[in-house]
Design a protein around this motif. Sequence first.
Motif, mmCIF file in Angstrom:
data_model
loop_
_atom_site.group_PDB
_atom_site.id
_atom_site.type_symbol
_atom_site.label_atom_id
_atom_site.label_comp_id
_atom_site.label_asym_id
_atom_site.label_seq_id
_atom_site.Cartn_x
_atom_site.Cartn_y
_atom_site.Cartn_z
ATOM 1 N N UNK A 209 0.828 -1.214 0.000
ATOM 2 C CA UNK A 209 0.000 0.000 0.000
ATOM 3 C C UNK A 209 0.858 1.258 0.000
ATOM 4 N N UNK A 210 2.089 1.130 0.527
ATOM 5 C CA UNK A 210 3.018 2.264 0.541
ATOM 6 C C UNK A 210 4.047 2.092 -0.572
ATOM 7 N N UNK A 211 4.356 3.186 -1.248
ATOM 8 C CA UNK A 211 5.363 3.175 -2.300
ATOM 9 C C UNK A 211 6.142 4.489 -2.251
ATOM 10 N N UNK A 212 7.403 4.440 -2.674
ATOM 11 C CA UNK A 212 8.174 5.669 -2.855
ATOM 12 C C UNK A 212 7.904 6.176 -4.262
ATOM 13 N N UNK A 213 7.455 7.422 -4.356
ATOM 14 C CA UNK A 213 7.107 8.016 -5.652
ATOM 15 C C UNK A 213 7.719 9.412 -5.774
ATOM 16 N N UNK A 214 7.921 9.890 -7.011
ATOM 17 C CA UNK A 214 8.416 11.253 -7.200
ATOM 18 C C UNK A 214 7.328 12.272 -6.841
ATOM 19 N N UNK A 215 7.755 13.386 -6.272
ATOM 20 C CA UNK A 215 6.841 14.481 -5.964
ATOM 21 C C UNK A 215 7.423 15.775 -6.516
ATOM 22 N N UNK A 216 6.532 16.680 -6.906
ATOM 23 C CA UNK A 216 6.944 17.996 -7.387
ATOM 24 C C UNK A 216 6.304 19.045 -6.486
ATOM 25 N N UNK A 217 7.121 19.928 -5.936
ATOM 26 C CA UNK A 217 6.621 20.963 -5.038
ATOM 27 C C UNK A 217 6.283 22.242 -5.783
ATOM 28 N N UNK A 218 5.360 23.013 -5.218
ATOM 29 C CA UNK A 218 5.034 24.320 -5.785
ATOM 30 C C UNK A 218 6.203 25.285 -5.605
ATOM 31 N N UNK A 219 7.102 24.950 -4.676
ATOM 32 C CA UNK A 219 8.349 25.697 -4.452
ATOM 33 C C UNK A 219 9.368 24.698 -3.922
ATOM 34 N N UNK A 220 10.535 25.176 -3.519
ATOM 35 C CA UNK A 220 11.565 24.266 -3.001
ATOM 36 C C UNK A 220 11.015 23.431 -1.850
ATOM 37 N N UNK A 221 11.338 22.156 -1.871
ATOM 38 C CA UNK A 221 10.807 21.248 -0.863
ATOM 39 C C UNK A 221 11.577 21.360 0.455
ATOM 40 N N UNK A 222 10.917 21.079 1.573
ATOM 41 C CA UNK A 222 11.584 21.131 2.882
ATOM 42 C C UNK A 222 12.520 19.941 3.089
ATOM 43 N N UNK A 223 13.055 19.822 4.290
ATOM 44 C CA UNK A 223 14.071 18.808 4.591
ATOM 45 C C UNK A 223 13.509 17.391 4.527
ATOM 46 N N UNK A 224 14.405 16.463 4.208
ATOM 47 C CA UNK A 224 14.072 15.040 4.262
ATOM 48 C C UNK A 224 13.530 14.700 5.644
ATOM 49 N N UNK A 225 12.505 13.851 5.676
ATOM 50 C CA UNK A 225 11.892 13.480 6.949
ATOM 51 C C UNK A 225 10.646 14.281 7.276
ATOM 52 N N UNK A 226 10.381 15.361 6.490
ATOM 53 C CA UNK A 226 9.173 16.163 6.694
ATOM 54 C C UNK A 226 7.936 15.328 6.372
ATOM 55 N N UNK A 227 6.906 15.364 7.216
ATOM 56 C CA UNK A 227 5.691 14.613 6.921
ATOM 57 C C UNK A 227 4.972 15.130 5.666
ATOM 58 N N UNK A 228 4.391 14.209 4.913
ATOM 59 C CA UNK A 228 3.489 14.555 3.815
ATOM 60 C C UNK A 228 2.077 14.388 4.346
ATOM 61 N N UNK A 234 -1.280 12.861 8.296
ATOM 62 C CA UNK A 234 -0.055 12.326 7.701
ATOM 63 C C UNK A 234 -0.355 11.114 6.824
ATOM 64 N N UNK A 235 0.157 11.153 5.579
ATOM 65 C CA UNK A 235 -0.013 10.016 4.664
ATOM 66 C C UNK A 235 1.334 9.533 4.124
ATOM 67 N N UNK A 236 2.425 10.160 4.587
ATOM 68 C CA UNK A 236 3.730 9.741 4.094
ATOM 69 C C UNK A 236 4.846 10.598 4.646
ATOM 70 N N UNK A 237 6.050 10.366 4.110
ATOM 71 C CA UNK A 237 7.252 11.060 4.574
ATOM 72 C C UNK A 237 8.121 11.442 3.387
ATOM 73 N N UNK A 238 8.615 12.655 3.379
ATOM 74 C CA UNK A 238 9.497 13.131 2.320
ATOM 75 C C UNK A 238 10.884 12.498 2.475
ATOM 76 N N UNK A 239 11.442 12.063 1.358
ATOM 77 C CA UNK A 239 12.793 11.500 1.361
ATOM 78 C C UNK A 239 13.783 12.503 0.811
ATOM 79 N N UNK A 248 9.077 10.610 -2.073
ATOM 80 C CA UNK A 248 8.379 10.481 -0.795
ATOM 81 C C UNK A 248 7.763 9.099 -0.686
ATOM 82 N N UNK A 249 7.805 8.549 0.516
ATOM 83 C CA UNK A 249 7.148 7.278 0.811
ATOM 84 C C UNK A 249 5.705 7.595 1.178
ATOM 85 N N UNK A 250 4.760 7.154 0.325
ATOM 86 C CA UNK A 250 3.361 7.585 0.424
ATOM 87 C C UNK A 250 2.425 6.392 0.562
ATOM 88 N N UNK A 251 1.432 6.515 1.432
ATOM 89 C CA UNK A 251 0.310 5.561 1.438
ATOM 90 C C UNK A 251 -0.578 5.935 0.256
#
Length: 291
Positions: A209-228, A234-239, A248-251
């Motif tokens: 159910x969880x997968x690591x997928x690419x994400x695109x931010x509307x601006x620069x993304x925050x630090x690794x480990x930030x919750x999505x 919370x549905x995932x974690x930024x890598x 990001x690892x996302x449900x």
Amino acid sequence: MGHCQAALLADRAVLGVTGADARKFLQGMLTNDADRLAEGNAMHAGLLSPQGKILFDMFVAARADDFLIDVARDKGAELGKRLGFYRLRSKVEIKEDPDFKVAAVWEGTPRLPEGAIGFADPRLPALGMRVLLPGSASVSELGCSRADEADYHARRIKLGVPEGGRDYAFGDAFPHEALFDQLNGVDFKKGCYVGQEVVSRMEHRGLARKRIVPVAGASALPASGTPVTAEGIAIGTLGSTSGAMGLALIRLDRAEEALAKGATLKAGEVPITLRQPEFARFAVPATALSA
């Protein structure tokens, strides 16, 4: 020769596995099929806990009668110790090989200095090659434009390829979550290895159910480990990230439900969209956000 780019990956180390039982030993330990390894190629593989979680991810290259393992530098000694623990009476020697350093090469073919070992990145052709350089050789000898580690990781992130320790925590993710099933990291037809039953069950029951997928931010993304999050949940974690691109690892089921309701996904305070990697054989719910 195409105009290649090459980066030294200083955060990687090389272990040597030698001895009469080396191939048989690796075959019984790793997620991929060591019996198919021939000189000049390599495999992407993991060493799992008995519960099926990834403890180490690595590349294994065949060289004459032995094998070289390209692994995260900060995990090298621990991997050597773990393999030694399982060695028992096998005729196998495991030791760090300081004579090699690791480089990544893409967008062309390098010249290989004497003693270097080059192999196509077994995860994805677009990643190019990895080269194990002998200690006396430098990256400039590859005949490529010099890039740095950040350039390599930006390319990896854009392609949607995760790396252990950056996009998932060792000891906490299953191979399917880290896309081993999508990126040639696991062989479902080989015999037993540590954690095999769990991985096989996830594959046959479709339990990822969880997968690591690419994400695109509307601006620069925050630090690794930030919750999505979706509406604060919370549905995932930024890598790893590179500017506004990241992994990001996302449900995925929760992301799909949230997007269907018109929710905006965020990494910290930055709105994000999920992207479908070209290689992925699973669906990423991205269209609802742009609809």
